[in-house]
Scaffold this motif. Sequence first.
Motif, PDB file in Angstrom:
ATOM      1  N   TYR A  18       1.083  -0.912   0.003  1.00 50.73           N
ATOM      2  CA  TYR A  18       0.034   0.508  -0.311  1.00 50.73           C
ATOM      3  C   TYR A  18       0.928   1.036  -0.497  1.00 50.73           C
ATOM      4  O   TYR A  18       0.429   2.163  -0.810  1.00 50.73           O
ATOM      5  N   GLN A  19       1.480   0.823   0.895  1.00 50.38           N
ATOM      6  CA  GLN A  19       2.400   2.801   1.100  1.00 50.38           C
ATOM      7  C   GLN A  19       4.027   2.758  -0.254  1.00 50.38           C
ATOM      8  O   GLN A  19       3.861   3.699  -0.724  1.00 50.38           O
ATOM      9  N   TYR A  20       3.778   1.671  -0.819  1.00 47.61           N
ATOM     10  CA  TYR A  20       4.603   1.337  -2.642  1.00 47.61           C
ATOM     11  C   TYR A  20       3.803   2.680  -3.324  1.00 47.61           C
ATOM     12  O   TYR A  20       4.326   3.269  -4.175  1.00 47.61           O
ATOM     13  N   ILE A  21       2.824   1.615  -3.805  1.00 52.27           N
ATOM     14  CA  ILE A  21       2.608   1.964  -4.269  1.00 52.27           C
ATOM     15  C   ILE A  21       1.309   3.485  -4.161  1.00 52.27           C
ATOM     16  O   ILE A  21       1.370   4.582  -5.292  1.00 52.27           O
ATOM     17  N   HIS A  22       1.579   3.620  -3.069  1.00 49.35           N
ATOM     18  CA  HIS A  22       1.385   5.268  -2.565  1.00 49.35           C
ATOM     19  C   HIS A  22       2.237   6.927  -2.888  1.00 49.35           C
ATOM     20  O   HIS A  22       1.355   7.131  -3.678  1.00 49.35           O
ATOM     21  N   GLN A  23       2.876   6.365  -3.419  1.00 51.50           N
ATOM     22  CA  GLN A  23       4.267   7.395  -3.547  1.00 51.50           C
ATOM     23  C   GLN A  23       3.898   7.673  -5.564  1.00 51.50           C
ATOM     24  O   GLN A  23       4.645   8.471  -5.833  1.00 51.50           O
ATOM     25  N   PHE A  24       3.051   6.125  -5.934  1.00 46.57           N
ATOM     26  CA  PHE A  24       3.021   6.436  -7.440  1.00 46.57           C
ATOM     27  C   PHE A  24       1.290   6.987  -7.557  1.00 46.57           C
ATOM     28  O   PHE A  24       0.656   8.330  -8.865  1.00 46.57           O
ATOM     29  N   TYR A  25       0.858   7.722  -6.564  1.00 45.51           N
ATOM     30  CA  TYR A  25      -0.241   8.790  -6.635  1.00 45.51           C
ATOM     31  C   TYR A  25      -0.251  10.581  -7.091  1.00 45.51           C
ATOM     32  O   TYR A  25       0.992  11.117  -6.204  1.00 45.51           O
ATOM     33  N   ARG A  61     -11.111   4.161 -20.010  1.00 47.58           N
ATOM     34  CA  ARG A  61      -9.565   3.165 -19.877  1.00 47.58           C
ATOM     35  C   ARG A  61      -9.696   1.964 -19.157  1.00 47.58           C
ATOM     36  O   ARG A  61     -10.236   1.299 -18.582  1.00 47.58           O
ATOM     37  N   LYS A  62      -8.489   1.364 -18.948  1.00 43.50           N
ATOM     38  CA  LYS A  62      -8.549  -0.177 -18.530  1.00 43.50           C
ATOM     39  C   LYS A  62      -7.212   0.447 -17.387  1.00 43.50           C
ATOM     40  O   LYS A  62      -6.783   0.537 -17.604  1.00 43.50           O
ATOM     41  N   TYR A  63      -7.777  -0.939 -16.335  1.00 45.85           N
ATOM     42  CA  TYR A  63      -7.009  -0.286 -14.962  1.00 45.85           C
ATOM     43  C   TYR A  63      -6.714  -1.181 -13.897  1.00 45.85           C
ATOM     44  O   TYR A  63      -7.084  -2.465 -14.327  1.00 45.85           O
ATOM     45  N   PRO A  64      -5.205  -1.402 -13.090  1.00 45.81           N
ATOM     46  CA  PRO A  64      -4.493  -2.578 -13.343  1.00 45.81           C
ATOM     47  C   PRO A  64      -5.951  -3.186 -12.004  1.00 45.81           C
ATOM     48  O   PRO A  64      -6.118  -2.676 -10.895  1.00 45.81           O
ATOM     49  N   THR A  65      -6.150  -4.460 -11.733  1.00 50.63           N
ATOM     50  CA  THR A  65      -6.259  -5.142 -11.608  1.00 50.63           C
ATOM     51  C   THR A  65      -5.766  -6.671 -10.181  1.00 50.63           C
ATOM     52  O   THR A  65      -6.501  -6.426  -9.015  1.00 50.63           O
ATOM     53  N   ILE A 192     -14.775   8.927  -5.715  1.00 56.92           N
ATOM     54  CA  ILE A 192     -14.869   7.215  -6.494  1.00 56.92           C
ATOM     55  C   ILE A 192     -13.118   7.485  -6.780  1.00 56.92           C
ATOM     56  O   ILE A 192     -12.030   5.869  -5.677  1.00 56.92           O
ATOM     57  N   TYR A 193     -12.661   7.915  -6.855  1.00 51.46           N
ATOM     58  CA  TYR A 193     -10.652   8.109  -7.191  1.00 51.46           C
ATOM     59  C   TYR A 193      -9.888   9.266  -6.610  1.00 51.46           C
ATOM     60  O   TYR A 193      -8.884   8.975  -6.708  1.00 51.46           O
ATOM     61  N   GLY A 194     -10.595   9.834  -5.653  1.00 44.00           N
ATOM     62  CA  GLY A 194     -10.462  11.011  -4.982  1.00 44.00           C
ATOM     63  C   GLY A 194      -9.498  10.599  -3.358  1.00 44.00           C
ATOM     64  O   GLY A 194      -9.709   9.430  -3.179  1.00 44.00           O
ATOM     65  N   ILE A 195      -9.557  11.648  -3.049  1.00 47.18           N
ATOM     66  CA  ILE A 195      -8.886  11.716  -1.598  1.00 47.18           C
ATOM     67  C   ILE A 195      -9.785  10.502  -0.656  1.00 47.18           C
ATOM     68  O   ILE A 195      -8.327   9.771  -0.105  1.00 47.18           O
ATOM     69  N   PRO A 196     -10.130   9.809  -0.189  1.00 54.16           N
ATOM     70  CA  PRO A 196     -11.054   8.713   0.123  1.00 54.16           C
ATOM     71  C   PRO A 196     -10.004   7.460  -0.507  1.00 54.16           C
ATOM     72  O   PRO A 196     -10.025   6.436   0.862  1.00 54.16           O
ATOM     73  N   ALA A 197      -9.771   7.583  -1.998  1.00 52.43           N
ATOM     74  CA  ALA A 197      -8.950   6.355  -1.718  1.00 52.43           C
ATOM     75  C   ALA A 197      -7.775   6.023  -1.214  1.00 52.43           C
ATOM     76  O   ALA A 197      -6.904   4.851  -0.773  1.00 52.43           O
ATOM     77  N   LEU A 198      -7.069   7.674  -0.204  1.00 54.05           N
ATOM     78  CA  LEU A 198      -5.653   7.310   0.117  1.00 54.05           C
ATOM     79  C   LEU A 198      -5.764   7.785   1.865  1.00 54.05           C
ATOM     80  O   LEU A 198      -4.725   7.925   2.360  1.00 54.05           O
ATOM     81  N   ARG A 199      -6.939   7.096   2.310  1.00 51.52           N
ATOM     82  CA  ARG A 199      -7.071   6.812   3.421  1.00 51.52           C
ATOM     83  C   ARG A 199      -7.917   5.057   4.432  1.00 51.52           C
ATOM     84  O   ARG A 199      -8.717   5.155   3.478  1.00 51.52           O
ATOM     85  N   PRO A 200      -7.532   5.403   4.733  1.00 48.47           N
ATOM     86  CA  PRO A 200      -7.180   3.435   5.297  1.00 48.47           C
ATOM     87  C   PRO A 200      -9.040   3.762   6.449  1.00 48.47           C
ATOM     88  O   PRO A 200      -9.630   3.120   6.597  1.00 48.47           O
ATOM     89  N   SER A 238      -3.703   5.372 -10.780  1.00 46.33           N
ATOM     90  CA  SER A 238      -3.993   4.696 -12.065  1.00 46.33           C
ATOM     91  C   SER A 238      -4.991   6.185 -12.962  1.00 46.33           C
ATOM     92  O   SER A 238      -5.081   6.619 -14.159  1.00 46.33           O
ATOM     93  N   VAL A 239      -6.097   5.850 -12.439  1.00 42.46           N
ATOM     94  CA  VAL A 239      -7.320   7.545 -12.853  1.00 42.46           C
ATOM     95  C   VAL A 239      -6.314   8.432 -12.966  1.00 42.46           C
ATOM     96  O   VAL A 239      -6.304   9.365 -13.726  1.00 42.46           O
TER      97      VAL A 239
END
Length: 246
Positions: A18-25, A61-65, A192-200, A238-239
């Motif tokens: 999770y922390q690793y992917i967070h760097q790509f946001y 578009r398609k997304y990493p699943t 759907i894609y914003g801040i809520p996705a970045l917080r547990p 990815s969005v």
Amino acid sequence: LTDYMFITSKTGKRLNVYQYIHQFYKGGLNMYNDKYVGKLIHEHIVHIDLNSSYPTVMRYRKYPTFLVDGKVENTTFKLDKNYYYYLQISKYAFERLYLNRIKSKMVKKMFIKYFANSSEFVYVQTPHIKIIEKFIGHKILKVPVVSYLKFKTEPFGGLPVIQYNYQKKTELKKQHASKGEVQAFKVPLNGIYGIPALRPFYPLYEFDKSIKNFISVKDDLGNFGFKNSQRNITFASSVTAWALYQ
């Protein structure tokens, strides 16, 4: 994703997936004329914005699943166009192989601002590779990576949600409805894609009759009351990458 350790930084800090992917946001990219920074403007200016970029890319578009592979290794990695990648690249390699081949100074500034961070790496996704290809004039088949994740992709499964809320928002705008009425349909799209996705966890509000106001509810551990699906970080990151490409 927080259950799986993936990489250890040079400082010894261990990062889970999770922390690793967070760097790509990355959020949206804003470019501006430096001469206007910190100044009052008394003349006409031009502002250009890309309309509905996020709903558009969610629609088409398609997304990493499904995670196929992931490794930490300093190697030259061969890309497969059938998969979606998260690629950690050194800033030195990124500048030498890609930035230096872009002729436009403005485009170079765009990439430098977009990928800026305090580390010695840039965090690149598949849509970014596609943008760079357009500006350097040839396909990128191999990338010198420090680490990577490789995903299968699928179209976004919530298309009816996007279509319903976007149609309602558009109709209300045409009817010159109040800002609040329009926002009622825009907020679900952003959520759907914003801040809520970045917080547990994030706030859950309840109305307290004794004080006649809303209060933020927390659980027994002191976390905000609404537990989010952390896996959304793959979709959110990815969005935004696809939106930059758009």
